[in-house]
Design a protein around this motif. Structure first.
Motif, PDB file in Angstrom:
ATOM      1  N   ARG A  82      58.028  34.840  55.354  1.00 11.73           N
ATOM      2  CA  ARG A  82      58.633  35.467  54.183  1.00 11.73           C
ATOM      3  C   ARG A  82      58.802  36.967  54.380  1.00 11.73           C
ATOM      4  NH1 ARG A  82      54.515  31.998  50.444  1.00 11.73           N
ATOM      5  NH2 ARG A  82      55.974  30.401  49.697  1.00 11.73           N
ATOM      6  N   ALA A  83      60.019  37.448  54.163  1.00 11.92           N
ATOM      7  CA  ALA A  83      60.298  38.877  54.328  1.00 11.92           C
ATOM      8  C   ALA A  83      59.489  39.717  53.349  1.00 11.92           C
ATOM      9  CB  ALA A  83      61.793  39.134  54.139  1.00 11.92           C
ATOM     10  N   GLU A  84      59.309  39.231  52.147  1.00 12.20           N
ATOM     11  CA  GLU A  84      58.567  40.001  51.152  1.00 12.20           C
ATOM     12  C   GLU A  84      57.119  40.208  51.581  1.00 12.20           C
ATOM     13  OE1 GLU A  84      57.630  39.914  46.327  1.00 12.20           O
ATOM     14  OE2 GLU A  84      59.078  38.511  47.207  1.00 12.20           O
ATOM     15  N   VAL A  85      56.523  39.186  52.182  1.00 11.31           N
ATOM     16  CA  VAL A  85      55.150  39.302  52.675  1.00 11.31           C
ATOM     17  C   VAL A  85      55.107  40.237  53.879  1.00 11.31           C
ATOM     18  CG1 VAL A  85      53.178  38.056  53.637  1.00 11.31           C
ATOM     19  CG2 VAL A  85      54.555  37.021  51.816  1.00 11.31           C
ATOM     20  N   GLY A  86      56.075  40.082  54.777  1.00 11.35           N
ATOM     21  CA  GLY A  86      56.133  40.962  55.930  1.00 11.35           C
ATOM     22  C   GLY A  86      56.254  42.423  55.532  1.00 11.35           C
ATOM     23  N   ARG A  87      57.081  42.699  54.539  1.00  6.77           N
ATOM     24  CA  ARG A  87      57.260  44.072  54.073  1.00  6.77           C
ATOM     25  C   ARG A  87      55.963  44.624  53.476  1.00  6.77           C
ATOM     26  NH1 ARG A  87      61.550  47.034  53.029  1.00  6.77           N
ATOM     27  NH2 ARG A  87      62.937  45.246  53.332  1.00  6.77           N
ATOM     28  N   ALA A  88      55.289  43.823  52.655  1.00  8.94           N
ATOM     29  CA  ALA A  88      54.047  44.282  52.036  1.00  8.94           C
ATOM     30  C   ALA A  88      52.990  44.578  53.091  1.00  8.94           C
ATOM     31  CB  ALA A  88      53.546  43.235  51.044  1.00  8.94           C
ATOM     32  N   CYS A  89      52.949  43.763  54.139  1.00  6.27           N
ATOM     33  CA  CYS A  89      51.981  43.996  55.213  1.00  6.27           C
ATOM     34  C   CYS A  89      52.373  45.213  56.050  1.00  6.27           C
ATOM     35  CB  CYS A  89      51.872  42.755  56.095  1.00  6.27           C
ATOM     36  SG  CYS A  89      51.011  41.380  55.321  1.00  6.27           S
ATOM     37  N   ALA A  90      53.661  45.397  56.271  1.00  8.34           N
ATOM     38  CA  ALA A  90      54.116  46.571  57.013  1.00  8.34           C
ATOM     39  C   ALA A  90      53.726  47.855  56.292  1.00  8.34           C
ATOM     40  CB  ALA A  90      55.625  46.504  57.218  1.00  8.34           C
ATOM     41  N   GLU A  91      53.744  47.819  54.981  1.00  6.94           N
ATOM     42  CA  GLU A  91      53.383  48.998  54.186  1.00  6.94           C
ATOM     43  C   GLU A  91      51.924  49.402  54.390  1.00  6.94           C
ATOM     44  OE1 GLU A  91      55.046  51.033  52.306  1.00  6.94           O
ATOM     45  OE2 GLU A  91      57.002  50.060  52.032  1.00  6.94           O
ATOM     46  N   VAL A  92      51.061  48.456  54.778  1.00  3.01           N
ATOM     47  CA  VAL A  92      49.639  48.776  54.940  1.00  3.01           C
ATOM     48  C   VAL A  92      49.223  48.788  56.408  1.00  3.01           C
ATOM     49  CG1 VAL A  92      48.991  48.012  52.632  1.00  3.01           C
ATOM     50  CG2 VAL A  92      48.950  46.366  54.530  1.00  3.01           C
ATOM     51  N   GLY A  93      50.187  48.770  57.325  1.00  2.34           N
ATOM     52  CA  GLY A  93      49.852  49.049  58.704  1.00  2.34           C
ATOM     53  C   GLY A  93      49.862  47.923  59.694  1.00  2.34           C
ATOM     54  N   VAL A  94      50.514  46.796  59.378  1.00  2.00           N
ATOM     55  CA  VAL A  94      50.584  45.711  60.352  1.00  2.00           C
ATOM     56  C   VAL A  94      51.483  46.124  61.525  1.00  2.00           C
ATOM     57  CG1 VAL A  94      52.598  44.410  59.542  1.00  2.00           C
ATOM     58  CG2 VAL A  94      50.637  43.181  60.447  1.00  2.00           C
ATOM     59  N   ASP A  95      51.167  45.629  62.729  1.00  2.00           N
ATOM     60  CA  ASP A  95      51.918  45.998  63.929  1.00  2.00           C
ATOM     61  C   ASP A  95      52.960  44.962  64.335  1.00  2.00           C
ATOM     62  OD1 ASP A  95      50.272  48.407  64.851  1.00  2.00           O
ATOM     63  OD2 ASP A  95      48.723  46.864  64.680  1.00  2.00           O
ATOM     64  N   LEU A  96      52.775  43.725  63.899  1.00  2.00           N
ATOM     65  CA  LEU A  96      53.589  42.625  64.403  1.00  2.00           C
ATOM     66  C   LEU A  96      53.763  41.573  63.319  1.00  2.00           C
ATOM     67  CD1 LEU A  96      54.835  41.135  66.958  1.00  2.00           C
ATOM     68  CD2 LEU A  96      52.545  40.172  67.300  1.00  2.00           C
ATOM     69  N   GLU A 114      63.179  47.801  60.117  1.00  5.13           N
ATOM     70  CA  GLU A 114      63.011  48.925  59.192  1.00  5.13           C
ATOM     71  C   GLU A 114      61.699  49.660  59.428  1.00  5.13           C
ATOM     72  OE1 GLU A 114      62.517  49.673  54.354  1.00  5.13           O
ATOM     73  OE2 GLU A 114      63.285  47.750  55.095  1.00  5.13           O
ATOM     74  N   TYR A 115      60.633  48.914  59.716  1.00  6.52           N
ATOM     75  CA  TYR A 115      59.308  49.523  59.865  1.00  6.52           C
ATOM     76  C   TYR A 115      58.937  49.758  61.339  1.00  6.52           C
ATOM     77  CZ  TYR A 115      58.495  48.932  54.902  1.00  6.52           C
ATOM     78  OH  TYR A 115      58.575  49.028  53.523  1.00  6.52           O
ATOM     79  N   ASP A 116      59.854  49.481  62.240  1.00 10.95           N
ATOM     80  CA  ASP A 116      59.643  49.710  63.676  1.00 10.95           C
ATOM     81  C   ASP A 116      58.386  48.996  64.179  1.00 10.95           C
ATOM     82  OD1 ASP A 116      60.264  50.676  66.195  1.00 10.95           O
ATOM     83  OD2 ASP A 116      59.163  52.557  65.901  1.00 10.95           O
ATOM     84  N   ILE A 117      58.276  47.711  63.825  1.00 11.47           N
ATOM     85  CA  ILE A 117      57.151  46.900  64.267  1.00 11.47           C
ATOM     86  C   ILE A 117      57.672  45.708  65.067  1.00 11.47           C
ATOM     87  CG2 ILE A 117      55.614  47.615  62.402  1.00 11.47           C
ATOM     88  CD1 ILE A 117      56.306  45.115  60.887  1.00 11.47           C
ATOM     89  N   GLY A 118      56.751  44.951  65.656  1.00  9.67           N
ATOM     90  CA  GLY A 118      57.124  43.848  66.515  1.00  9.67           C
ATOM     91  C   GLY A 118      57.485  42.589  65.751  1.00  9.67           C
ATOM     92  N   LEU A 119      58.118  41.659  66.476  1.00  8.22           N
ATOM     93  CA  LEU A 119      58.538  40.397  65.874  1.00  8.22           C
ATOM     94  C   LEU A 119      58.398  39.281  66.901  1.00  8.22           C
ATOM     95  CD1 LEU A 119      59.947  38.970  63.395  1.00  8.22           C
ATOM     96  CD2 LEU A 119      62.104  39.339  64.633  1.00  8.22           C
TER      97      LEU A 119
END
Length: 264
Positions: A82-96, A114-119
């Motif tokens: 889910r993109a919404e979950v990914g975005r919320a986690c990116a906001e608190v520092g997830v890397d991937l 957008e958050y320059d993290i891995g996929l």
């Protein structure tokens, strides 16, 4: 990559790390045992109770934030489609973002960009999230996997994800039967030859259990065997439940190949 499930119904641990503190303890232990990445999941992959977006966020986002605070040098991944979950986690520092359902939400790759993290780009044989295959068939399972994951990887890069932050996962058992998962393992070198770093998530999976006629609790040796073959064939990241045993097995493979020697 060590698995930490913030779910009450995981097929493997049956909720052992659902509690917040238990999940923190498991993460710390995995890092001590040699894990480089902690992969946090808030929804069981297979059938089970419905978990909506809000509940998934409640399970994983505060945990990722605390994990980042306690282990600032660790790599943290979130297992979500889910993109919404990914975005919320990116906001608190997830890397991937570990998207195990093959781009079911096409916006998830945009979040990574957008958050320059891995996929992680995966293959599920066209299945919707949390569904199992029924009489699935492929003319050539490796060719289907390769086409899908390379296509998703190229799309991610086109959307702005840096190429060096993309991994591909053949996704054993997802949209596949035991024969398909065994075939993927034997031919994993063909996927590695695409140039995209390969992640394998085989730990204690059903194809190992069916091959050896063993329940989940007795699949550790089979898991290590599949990890060793996968490493020999070129896999680079290994999603596991027992980080210490996996690290030892993989160091042995590296030594056999003439790379980094195993620990003394």
């Amino acid at each position: 990559m060590a698995v930490v499930n913030r779910t009450p119904d995981s097929f493997y641990d049956r909720g052992a790390t659902f509690a917040f503190d238990a999940a923190l303890d498991a993460s710390a232990a995995a890092l001590r045992d040699g894990a480089d990445i902690i992969d946090v999941g808030g929804v069981k992959a297979g059938y089970g109770a419905r978990v909506d977006t809000e509940e998934e966020i409640r399970r994983v986002v505060p945990f990722v934030a605390e994990l980042r605070r306690r282990h600032p040098g660790a790599l943290i991944s979130v297992d979500t489609w889910r993109a919404e979950v990914g975005r919320a986690c990116a906001e608190v520092g997830v890397d991937l973002i570990n998207d195990t359902w093959a781009g079911a939400d096409p916006d998830l790759a945009r979040v990574a960009a957008e958050y320059d993290i891995g996929l992680v780009c995966s293959h599920s044989g066209g299945l919707a999230p949390r569904t199992d295959p029924h009489r699935v068939a492929y003319t050539d399972v490796l060719a289907d996997v390769r086409s899908t994951v390379v296509g998703l990887a190229e799309r991610a890069v086109a959307l702005g994800v840096r190429p060096d932050r993309v991994l591909v996962d053949p996704t054993h058992d997802f949209g596949k039967n035991t024969y398909h998962s065994l075939e993927l393992t034997r031919r994993l070198g063909e996927l590695a030859a695409t140039g995209w770093p390969v992640l394998v998530a085989v730990s204690n999976k059903d194809f190992i259990g069916e091959t050896l006629d063993l329940p989940v609790a007795d699949r550790a040796a089979g898991t290590l065997a599949v990890l060793a073959v996968s490493a020999w064939e070129g896999a680079r990241v290994f999603r596991v439940h027992d980080a210490g045993a996996a690290r030892t097995a993989l160091e042995a493979v590296a030594a056999l190949r003439g790379g980094t020697p195993a620990r003394e």
